[in-house]
Motif scaffolding. Structure first.
Motif, short mmCIF file in Angstrom:
data_model
loop_
_atom_site.label_atom_id
_atom_site.label_comp_id
_atom_site.label_asym_id
_atom_site.label_seq_id
_atom_site.Cartn_x
_atom_site.Cartn_y
_atom_site.Cartn_z
N ASN A 72 0.91 -1.26 -0.16
CA ASN A 72 -0.06 0.01 0.04
C ASN A 72 0.56 0.75 0.58
OD1 ASN A 72 -2.71 -1.13 2.54
ND2 ASN A 72 -2.15 -0.85 -0.19
N LEU A 73 1.93 1.38 -0.91
CA LEU A 73 2.79 2.18 -0.30
C LEU A 73 2.62 3.12 -0.75
CD1 LEU A 73 6.51 1.43 -2.53
CD2 LEU A 73 3.65 0.71 -3.48
N HIS A 74 1.66 3.96 -1.93
CA HIS A 74 0.90 5.11 -1.95
C HIS A 74 -0.34 5.41 -1.75
CE1 HIS A 74 4.49 5.45 -4.48
NE2 HIS A 74 5.00 6.26 -4.48
N LEU A 75 -0.43 6.69 -1.66
CA LEU A 75 -1.80 6.52 -1.16
C LEU A 75 -2.12 8.47 -1.77
CD1 LEU A 75 -1.54 8.49 1.56
CD2 LEU A 75 -2.05 6.28 2.19
N GLN A 76 -3.78 8.39 -1.83
CA GLN A 76 -4.16 9.77 -2.26
C GLN A 76 -5.23 10.49 -0.84
OE1 GLN A 76 -2.39 12.13 -5.19
NE2 GLN A 76 -1.75 11.73 -3.64
N ALA A 77 -5.45 11.70 -0.35
CA ALA A 77 -6.59 12.13 0.63
C ALA A 77 -6.96 13.20 -0.05
CB ALA A 77 -5.71 11.84 2.15
N ASP A 79 -11.68 15.28 -0.58
CA ASP A 79 -13.17 14.76 -0.77
C ASP A 79 -13.29 14.16 0.62
OD1 ASP A 79 -13.29 16.76 -2.46
OD2 ASP A 79 -13.85 15.04 -3.75
N ASP A 80 -12.80 14.06 1.82
CA ASP A 80 -13.00 12.80 2.49
C ASP A 80 -13.02 11.43 2.43
OD1 ASP A 80 -13.56 14.79 4.76
OD2 ASP A 80 -15.49 14.59 4.74
N LEU A 81 -11.87 11.58 0.96
CA LEU A 81 -12.35 10.27 1.09
C LEU A 81 -10.15 9.75 0.71
CD1 LEU A 81 -14.28 9.96 -2.51
CD2 LEU A 81 -14.48 8.96 -0.49
N LEU A 82 -9.35 8.85 1.13
CA LEU A 82 -8.68 8.17 0.73
C LEU A 82 -8.17 6.65 -0.20
CD1 LEU A 82 -5.90 8.19 2.63
CD2 LEU A 82 -7.03 6.51 3.83
N LEU A 83 -7.74 7.45 -1.39
CA LEU A 83 -7.28 6.80 -2.06
C LEU A 83 -6.29 5.71 -1.85
CD1 LEU A 83 -9.77 7.90 -3.81
CD2 LEU A 83 -8.72 7.56 -6.35
N VAL A 124 -10.65 2.48 -2.01
CA VAL A 124 -11.39 3.55 -1.37
C VAL A 124 -11.52 3.66 0.00
CG1 VAL A 124 -13.21 5.14 -1.63
CG2 VAL A 124 -11.98 4.17 -3.84
N PHE A 125 -11.15 4.54 0.64
CA PHE A 125 -12.36 4.46 2.25
C PHE A 125 -12.49 5.73 2.66
CE2 PHE A 125 -8.51 1.71 2.60
CZ PHE A 125 -8.85 0.81 3.70
N ALA A 157 -9.02 10.59 -11.17
CA ALA A 157 -8.32 10.07 -10.46
C ALA A 157 -7.27 10.09 -12.12
CB ALA A 157 -8.70 9.33 -9.37
N TYR A 158 -6.41 9.17 -11.92
CA TYR A 158 -4.89 9.11 -11.83
C TYR A 158 -4.01 8.21 -11.39
CZ TYR A 158 -7.30 13.61 -13.92
OH TYR A 158 -8.53 14.32 -14.72
N ALA A 159 -3.93 6.94 -12.48
CA ALA A 159 -2.76 5.66 -11.82
C ALA A 159 -1.76 5.15 -13.05
CB ALA A 159 -3.47 4.81 -11.03
N SER A 160 -0.90 5.04 -11.79
CA SER A 160 -0.24 3.74 -13.22
C SER A 160 -0.68 2.59 -12.79
CB SER A 160 1.70 4.41 -12.98
OG SER A 160 1.39 4.38 -11.02
N VAL A 161 -0.36 1.68 -13.33
CA VAL A 161 -0.96 0.90 -13.38
C VAL A 161 -0.15 -0.35 -13.92
CG1 VAL A 161 -2.55 0.47 -15.15
CG2 VAL A 161 -2.62 -1.15 -13.15
#
Length: 414
Positions: A72-77, A79-83, A124-125, A157-161
């Motif tokens: 879980n080494l990357h995350l974003q917070a 709008d009261d959401l944690l991705l 998503v949390f 949202a945007y990510a590397s996958v």
């Protein structure tokens, strides 16, 4: 108030507080939202929540474990959401126990025939109660998983996958209209990455690793850092169909590792950091570049940020050189003239780029040697490896370290 920790070097930063993150001192990406720091772990897996409403007395509140075998080494917070990204824990894989293999091999090809003993996707949390993250959604992906994500609220949202059939990480857009069911909508990759479609790399895959670390998006433009693949600028006005504006690469002759982009749209500038990825700078001295992007199709390099020279950081051991940049997130410290960057064994640096042709260092804070090692890989040197930095609107900097916990500092410069 905690007793001040004495840095190895300091200029224009003062110590406020420190946390060992509940005994999990390994930290990678950090987000601060509503007085709480969300710290992704590199070796402990999972993430921690730390109450930093009083930055002088940070208090660990919650640890959320990752699924078995999962990073879980990357995350974003926002709008009261944690991705939170979910991906195979690559450093727990024998093939990547040697760092040189991790940075120099096609991750997709290594995992092509490997059993799936991890979870891959996006979690998503709900963090409306900041210290009580509550999972509300999960979107699985077929492959190694997500690496890093960019989300500042709203729909996209945007990510590397790294998906099955690809050599390495690619760019995706994610529709967050329903946070309980995020949907991957668009994708872009460097031609040659899609092995499943019969593509073959046009680069020397035994030496260069072409894979997206991550992209930052400003307006309808995505700025992507592709490790040895350099920089891309994409038009994402149609989120389902990203289109290339320009692909620019400076490796060779430089040694690659392009890691962190930071667009400064009000000045038509782009800052791009190349990561130092080998001990004692065996991969060369890496640079952080300033580009003029008035014409996005023709980025022009103007200068590079000064390299820390207050100590012999090459001889110090571990990684030396750029890692992450503070990303000017909405609500944080937003500036197009002051840049904050982690420099691994050289700690945290601030730079004044008022004159983009002659940037100068305007602050520094280098933590002391870590007391405890959290890096589980064999034969790692006992040195700090400052990983990420988030600076709040008041100039309070939250800096993580692979081995040394969370440092909270006040920027005293201008």
């Amino acid at each position: 108030m905690q007793s001040p920790i004495q840095p190895d070097h300091a200029s224009n930063f003062s110590f406020l507080g420190y946390s060992d993150q509940g005994g999990r001192g390994d930290g990678l990406q950090v987000m601060v939202n509503r007085g709480h720091a969300y710290v992704a772990h590199m070796f402990s897996n999972g993430f921690s929540v730390i109450d930093v409403r009083d930055p002088r007395t940070p208090e660990p509140r919650t640890y959320v474990a990752a699924p078995p075998g999962t990073w879980n080494l990357h995350l974003q917070a926002a709008d009261d959401l944690l991705l939170v990204v979910n991906a195979a824990n690559l450093f727990a894989t024998d093939a990547f126990a040697d760092e040189a293999n991790y940075y120099g091999k096609s991750v997709g090809e290594v995992f092509a025939n490997r059993p799936i003993d991890y979870t891959a996707g996006l979690r998503v949390f709900d963090i409306s109660r900041p210290d009580e993250p509550r999972e509300i959604g999960f979107t699985p992906v077929d492959g190694v998983g997500l690496h890093r994500i960019w989300y500042t609220g709203g729909r996209w949202a945007y990510a590397s996958v790294l998906l099955t059939g690809f050599t390495d990480y690619t760019f995706i857009t994610i529709d967050m209209a329903d946070p309980s069911h995020p949907q991957m909508v668009g994708q872009w990759w460097i031609p040659g990455q899609n092995l499943a479609a019969g593509e073959t790399p046009t680069w020397d895959a035994k030496r260069w690793r072409y894979g997206l670390h991550h992209a930052l998006v400003a307006g309808d433009t995505a700025y992507g850092a592709w490790r040895d693949g350099g920089l891309t600028i994409l038009d994402v006005s149609d989120r389902a169909k990203p289109e290339l504006i320009v692909h620019k690469n400076w490796s060779p002759p430089f040694e690659g590792g392009t890691h962190s982009p930071l667009p400064l749209p009000d000045r038509d500038l782009l800052v791009v950091a190349d990561e130092g990825i080998a001990d004692n700078a065996e991969d060369g001295i890496k640079r952080t570049w300033i580009f003029d992007i008035r014409d996005p199709a023709n980025p022009i390099s103007l200068s590079t940020l000064p390299i820390p020279d207050d100590a012999d950081y090459v001889a110090k051991g571990g990684h030396f050189g750029p890692h992450n940049l503070h990303e000017n997130r909405p609500g944080s410290f937003v500036s197009s003239t002051t840049i904050f960057a982690t420099q691994q064994n050289a700690g945290l640096r601030a730079y004044d780029i008022s004159d983009p042709f002659a940037p100068r260092e305007s602050g520094a804070w280098v933590p002391p040697q870590p007391e405890t090692m959290f890096d589980v890989r064999p034969n790692r040197p006992r040195v700090i490896q400052s990983a990420d930095v988030f600076v709040d609107a008041n100039g309070v900097a939250y800096m993580t370290d692979y081995n040394a916990g969370l440092y909270i500092l006040q920027f005293d410069g201008e």
